[in-house]
Design a protein around this motif. Structure first.
Motif: not given
Length: 114
Positions: A96-97, A99-100, A103-104, A107
């Motif tokens: 999950p980290l 994946d984050w 996404r960052r 962005r």
């Protein structure tokens, strides 16, 4: 002095990050998720990683219970590293980290996140 990865009074996230801190450990963890690797194979897959630094990182990861080192009694000597169950558990927790992080990056670049 108690190192923060062994300090019972430190935040759990800090203790986890202390185990994977450094430039190469998360990459090595990711590569070892696919199965056992010999040190030379790991070095070939990570440009810029020296043999000395690879050895140091793998020794630290072994001491932390993340990797298993298997030495075969053959000539020339053969050493293979693989993730332990504890190492696989950490790799799953980092999913999950990761994946984050993707996404960052999307962005920051304005690209659509996958």
């Amino acid at each position: 002095m108690v190192h923060r990865r062994h300090d019972p009074d430190v935040c759990g996230v800090t203790a986890a990050i202390a185990v994977i801190e450094g430039k190469w450990k998360t990459t090595l963890l990711w590569l070892l998720e696919s199965g056992p690797h010999r040190p030379a194979a790991l070095r070939r897959q990570v440009p810029g990683l020296t043999e000395k630094v690879l050895t140091q990182a793998l020794r630290e990861m072994e001491a932390d219970g993340l990797v298993h080192r298997e030495v075969y009694d053959v000539l020339p000597p053969k050493t293979v590293y693989s993730l332990t169950a504890f190492g696989r558990e950490l790799a799953e927790a980092l999913g999950p980290l990761s994946d984050w992080g993707h996404r960052r990056l999307a962005r920051l670049t304005g690209a659509p996140a996958s």
